[in-house]
Design an enzyme around this catalytic site. Structure first.
Site, PDB file in Angstrom:
ATOM      1  N   HIS A  43      35.113  35.631  38.071  1.00  0.00           N
ATOM      2  CA  HIS A  43      34.982  35.098  36.713  1.00  0.00           C
ATOM      3  C   HIS A  43      35.883  35.862  35.742  1.00  0.00           C
ATOM      4  O   HIS A  43      36.427  35.276  34.797  1.00  0.00           O
ATOM      5  CB  HIS A  43      33.528  35.178  36.255  1.00  0.00           C
ATOM      6  CG  HIS A  43      32.642  34.162  36.899  1.00  0.00           C
ATOM      7  ND1 HIS A  43      31.264  34.177  36.764  1.00  0.00           N
ATOM      8  CD2 HIS A  43      32.925  33.081  37.677  1.00  0.00           C
ATOM      9  CE1 HIS A  43      30.747  33.161  37.437  1.00  0.00           C
ATOM     10  NE2 HIS A  43      31.735  32.490  37.999  1.00  0.00           N
TER      11      HIS A  43
ATOM     12  N   HIS B 221      38.412  27.758  40.535  1.00  0.00           N
ATOM     13  CA  HIS B 221      37.263  28.653  40.685  1.00  0.00           C
ATOM     14  C   HIS B 221      37.243  29.314  42.060  1.00  0.00           C
ATOM     15  O   HIS B 221      37.057  30.535  42.181  1.00  0.00           O
ATOM     16  CB  HIS B 221      35.971  27.868  40.470  1.00  0.00           C
ATOM     17  CG  HIS B 221      34.730  28.667  40.681  1.00  0.00           C
ATOM     18  ND1 HIS B 221      34.407  29.765  39.918  1.00  0.00           N
ATOM     19  CD2 HIS B 221      33.738  28.543  41.601  1.00  0.00           C
ATOM     20  CE1 HIS B 221      33.262  30.282  40.331  1.00  0.00           C
ATOM     21  NE2 HIS B 221      32.837  29.561  41.353  1.00  0.00           N
TER      22      HIS B 221
ATOM     23  N   GLU C 123      33.695  29.061  48.887  1.00  0.00           N
ATOM     24  CA  GLU C 123      32.238  29.123  48.806  1.00  0.00           C
ATOM     25  C   GLU C 123      31.597  28.964  50.179  1.00  0.00           C
ATOM     26  O   GLU C 123      30.557  29.559  50.458  1.00  0.00           O
ATOM     27  CB  GLU C 123      31.724  28.041  47.851  1.00  0.00           C
ATOM     28  CG  GLU C 123      32.169  28.189  46.401  1.00  0.00           C
ATOM     29  CD  GLU C 123      31.443  29.302  45.652  1.00  0.00           C
ATOM     30  OE1 GLU C 123      30.593  29.994  46.261  1.00  0.00           O
ATOM     31  OE2 GLU C 123      31.732  29.485  44.454  1.00  0.00           O
TER      32      GLU C 123
ATOM     33  N   ASN D 233      26.387  34.931  44.485  1.00  0.00           N
ATOM     34  CA  ASN D 233      27.534  35.178  43.612  1.00  0.00           C
ATOM     35  C   ASN D 233      28.472  36.263  44.141  1.00  0.00           C
ATOM     36  O   ASN D 233      29.158  36.919  43.353  1.00  0.00           O
ATOM     37  CB  ASN D 233      27.052  35.554  42.210  1.00  0.00           C
ATOM     38  CG  ASN D 233      26.413  34.386  41.489  1.00  0.00           C
ATOM     39  OD1 ASN D 233      26.895  33.260  41.568  1.00  0.00           O
ATOM     40  ND2 ASN D 233      25.309  34.637  40.813  1.00  0.00           N
TER      41      ASN D 233
ATOM     42  N   HIS E   6      31.915  36.733  42.561  1.00  0.00           N
ATOM     43  CA  HIS E   6      31.987  35.963  41.324  1.00  0.00           C
ATOM     44  C   HIS E   6      32.174  36.833  40.083  1.00  0.00           C
ATOM     45  O   HIS E   6      32.783  36.379  39.114  1.00  0.00           O
ATOM     46  CB  HIS E   6      30.736  35.098  41.166  1.00  0.00           C
ATOM     47  CG  HIS E   6      30.718  33.896  42.062  1.00  0.00           C
ATOM     48  ND1 HIS E   6      30.810  33.986  43.437  1.00  0.00           N
ATOM     49  CD2 HIS E   6      30.633  32.561  41.791  1.00  0.00           C
ATOM     50  CE1 HIS E   6      30.769  32.771  43.959  1.00  0.00           C
ATOM     51  NE2 HIS E   6      30.662  31.891  42.984  1.00  0.00           N
TER      52      HIS E   6
ATOM     53  N   LYS F 155      22.000  24.849  38.378  1.00  0.00           N
ATOM     54  CA  LYS F 155      22.718  25.620  37.371  1.00  0.00           C
ATOM     55  C   LYS F 155      23.642  24.686  36.599  1.00  0.00           C
ATOM     56  O   LYS F 155      24.485  24.011  37.184  1.00  0.00           O
ATOM     57  CB  LYS F 155      23.550  26.735  38.017  1.00  0.00           C
ATOM     58  CG  LYS F 155      22.776  27.982  38.345  1.00  0.00           C
ATOM     59  CD  LYS F 155      23.747  29.072  38.778  1.00  0.00           C
ATOM     60  CE  LYS F 155      23.030  30.378  39.072  1.00  0.00           C
ATOM     61  NZ  LYS F 155      23.980  31.441  39.447  1.00  0.00           N
TER      62      LYS F 155
ATOM     63  N   ARG G 209      18.667  34.899  44.540  1.00  0.00           N
ATOM     64  CA  ARG G 209      19.706  33.897  44.293  1.00  0.00           C
ATOM     65  C   ARG G 209      21.006  34.522  43.803  1.00  0.00           C
ATOM     66  O   ARG G 209      22.089  33.958  44.002  1.00  0.00           O
ATOM     67  CB  ARG G 209      19.202  32.853  43.297  1.00  0.00           C
ATOM     68  CG  ARG G 209      20.202  31.725  43.089  1.00  0.00           C
ATOM     69  CD  ARG G 209      19.625  30.570  42.305  1.00  0.00           C
ATOM     70  NE  ARG G 209      20.644  29.544  42.097  1.00  0.00           N
ATOM     71  CZ  ARG G 209      20.435  28.374  41.507  1.00  0.00           C
ATOM     72  NH1 ARG G 209      19.215  28.077  41.065  1.00  0.00           N
ATOM     73  NH2 ARG G 209      21.419  27.507  41.353  1.00  0.00           N
TER      74      ARG G 209
ATOM     75  N   ARG H 260      15.826  16.546  24.686  1.00  0.00           N
ATOM     76  CA  ARG H 260      15.103  17.659  25.321  1.00  0.00           C
ATOM     77  C   ARG H 260      14.860  17.452  26.817  1.00  0.00           C
ATOM     78  O   ARG H 260      13.939  18.030  27.390  1.00  0.00           O
ATOM     79  CB  ARG H 260      13.786  17.943  24.593  1.00  0.00           C
ATOM     80  CG  ARG H 260      13.973  18.391  23.151  1.00  0.00           C
ATOM     81  CD  ARG H 260      12.684  18.907  22.552  1.00  0.00           C
ATOM     82  NE  ARG H 260      12.917  19.428  21.222  1.00  0.00           N
ATOM     83  CZ  ARG H 260      12.796  18.715  20.096  1.00  0.00           C
ATOM     84  NH1 ARG H 260      12.439  17.444  20.167  1.00  0.00           N
ATOM     85  NH2 ARG H 260      13.016  19.278  18.926  1.00  0.00           N
TER      86      ARG H 260
ATOM     87  N   LYS I 259      22.220  27.182  50.679  1.00  0.00           N
ATOM     88  CA  LYS I 259      21.981  27.165  49.246  1.00  0.00           C
ATOM     89  C   LYS I 259      20.546  26.711  48.938  1.00  0.00           C
ATOM     90  O   LYS I 259      19.847  27.320  48.104  1.00  0.00           O
ATOM     91  CB  LYS I 259      22.979  26.222  48.561  1.00  0.00           C
ATOM     92  CG  LYS I 259      22.868  26.129  47.036  1.00  0.00           C
ATOM     93  CD  LYS I 259      23.387  27.378  46.353  1.00  0.00           C
ATOM     94  CE  LYS I 259      23.359  27.268  44.827  1.00  0.00           C
ATOM     95  NZ  LYS I 259      24.528  26.519  44.299  1.00  0.00           N
TER      96      LYS I 259
ATOM     97  N   GLU J  53      17.137  32.720  39.664  1.00  0.00           N
ATOM     98  CA  GLU J  53      17.949  33.913  39.890  1.00  0.00           C
ATOM     99  C   GLU J  53      17.252  35.197  39.461  1.00  0.00           C
ATOM    100  O   GLU J  53      17.796  36.029  38.742  1.00  0.00           O
ATOM    101  CB  GLU J  53      19.306  33.782  39.178  1.00  0.00           C
ATOM    102  CG  GLU J  53      20.410  34.599  39.827  1.00  0.00           C
ATOM    103  CD  GLU J  53      21.793  34.193  39.331  1.00  0.00           C
ATOM    104  OE1 GLU J  53      22.341  34.900  38.487  1.00  0.00           O
ATOM    105  OE2 GLU J  53      22.308  33.167  39.811  1.00  0.00           O
TER     106      GLU J  53
END
Length: 448
Positions: free
Chosen positions: A336, A349, A269, A329, A332, A227, A325, A205, A311, A321
């Protein structure tokens, strides 16, 4: 590729919140301006970060507080390359430093101060491990005999960012009888960082972890901000958690062994930060793109530092987010879809994000939110960076719609997109746009 039958809904909504990210215009400004448009309201609430500079620490570093926008210098300062620059990610009691510099893996104290307990698990892959694993183990143990280090070497590639590969990390941790005081260390690119971080968030955990990114992509983006996660066959990064590291250690020397294609992928990026919130940084990139492509050490160091500052500023304001935030993206959602559509790993990517940014910029122009000059500048810099400016020819309109329908930014059936709006360095995160323009963009870039 398996597809979903969910309809692709892009309806207009007056209650959708638009999130703007702006960079201050005055050249000497040190404030961060982020305007939030609340649902149903026309009032803007500005959040300003205060300039803060902390003196050098006992590790002889240049420290930058990332709660404020830094003044844009047009050249990289000539400082001792062995003295790390530190960018702080300010998240209260979960704040952590990003160390940036040359030869940092030869400075054991930087890593050792962030190791909790006596047990460490280094997660790497079969490309990076043979080059840097021994150096990292030495950095973790030199003068520190009480620490023992285990390692797990995973196959390299986006296609292995899945549940089966993730289980190999858990297998090693359990077999080694690691406890809650252990520390996981991610040594590699974005795939390793995402999987190691997710494993650390989940094992017992939650255990401590450290990021040692070895690609431009990971150094400027994925290693910062917490992330973590894995891919699903129906969509990228759909399974994961927000989980912050103890530190990020960026040894720029690791880029010496980075393939040219991976270098270019990471620059996508870097370019993104300039487009969405840092116009001066974008202009610097336009002047220095050839230096970046030729791996000029000063240019790369500056690009990494400035990207991390951008960032860190955003993450400090919006860790999970909620709105701001999401602007990170840009491209993206389209990107994606390309990665998923062509098969994970066939496109890097950053390559997919580059094509996705071109599509997002095209859509922004069709909506009348930017002028043609920005479109041309984006196309020009991506071309110079040897990045794609269009999706794979196998992508169809329906493939885009199918994958985008399950994007993480879909809320109540509404797909929200990050688009450019206004002068360079401004963007909006919104679901309030004409969906016909999206169809026009998709048809312009797809054969069917």
């Amino acid at each position: 590729m398996a597809t979903t039958t969910n309809p692709f809904s892009l309806s207009l909504s007056k209650n959708s919140a638009d999130i703007f990210s702006r960079v201050p215009n005055p050249p000497n400004s040190v404030s961060l301006r982020s305007a939030f448009v609340s649902p149903g309201s026309n009032d803007l609430s500005l959040i300003r970060g205060q300039n803060s500079v902390v003196s050098a620490s006992r590790v002889r570093s240049v420290r930058i507080c990332a709660s404020s926008a830094q003044v844009m210098d047009q050249s990289v300062a000539k400082t001792d390359s062995k003295v790390p620059v530190i960018v702080d990610v300010n998240l209260g009691d979960r704040s952590y430093p990003i160390y940036i510099g040359s030869g940092l893996l030869d400075q054991p104290h930087l890593l050792q101060r962030h190791v909790h307990g006596k047990r460490v698990l280094v997660v790497t892959n079969n490309t990076v491990g043979p080059i840097y694993l021994d150096k990292v183990v030495e950095a973790l143990t030199k003068g520190n005999p009480n620490v023992s280090v285990e390692s797990v070497i995973l196959p390299d590639g986006e296609k292995y960012k899945d549940m089966d590969t993730l289980m190999k990390i858990f297998d090693k941790a359990i077999e080694s009888r690691l406890d809650r005081r252990c520390t996981f260390v991610a040594l590699g690119g974005g795939v390793i960082g995402d999987m190691c971080g997710f494993a650390a968030a989940s094992f017992l955990r939650g255990v401590n972890f450290i990021q040692i990114p070895t690609t431009v992509m990971a150094q400027v983006d994925s290693s910062v901000g917490g992330k973590t996660g894995i891919n699903h066959r129906l969509g990228k990064n759909l399974i994961g958690a927000f989980y912050q590291p103890q530190c990020v250690l960026i040894d720029t020397d690791t880029l010496n062994t980075l393939p040219d294609r991976e270098l270019a992928s990471g620059l996508a990026e870097v370019i993104k930060y300039g487009l969405i919130r840092d116009a001066e940084f974008f202009e610097w990139q336009e002047r220095n793109i050839q230096a970046l492509m030729s791996r000029d050490p000063s240019a790369l160091a500056y690009a990494i530092k400035r990207s991390c500052e951008n960032k860190a500023e955003v993450v400090s304001l919006d860790e999970k987010e909620g709105g701001l935030r999401a602007t990170l993206n840009l491209g993206h959602t389209f990107g994606h879809a390309i990665e998923t559509g062509v098969g994970y790993g066939l496109w890097l990517h950053g390559e997919a994000v580059a094509a996705g940014m071109v599509m997002a910029v095209d859509l922004s122009r069709r909506l009348g939110w930017i002028d043609d000059s920005i479109v041309k500048r984006v196309h020009n810099i991506l071309t110079q960076a040897k990045l794609p400016t269009a999706p794979a020819q196998t992508m169809t309109v329906e493939m885009f719609k199918s994958v985008m329908a399950v994007d993480k930014k879909v809320a109540d059936g509404l797909l929200r997109l990050i688009l450019l709006k206004g002068p360079l360095g401004n963007c909006v995160f919104t679901g309030d746009y004409d969906r016909k323009a999206v169809d026009e963009t998709l048809r312009a870039f797809c054969k069917s």
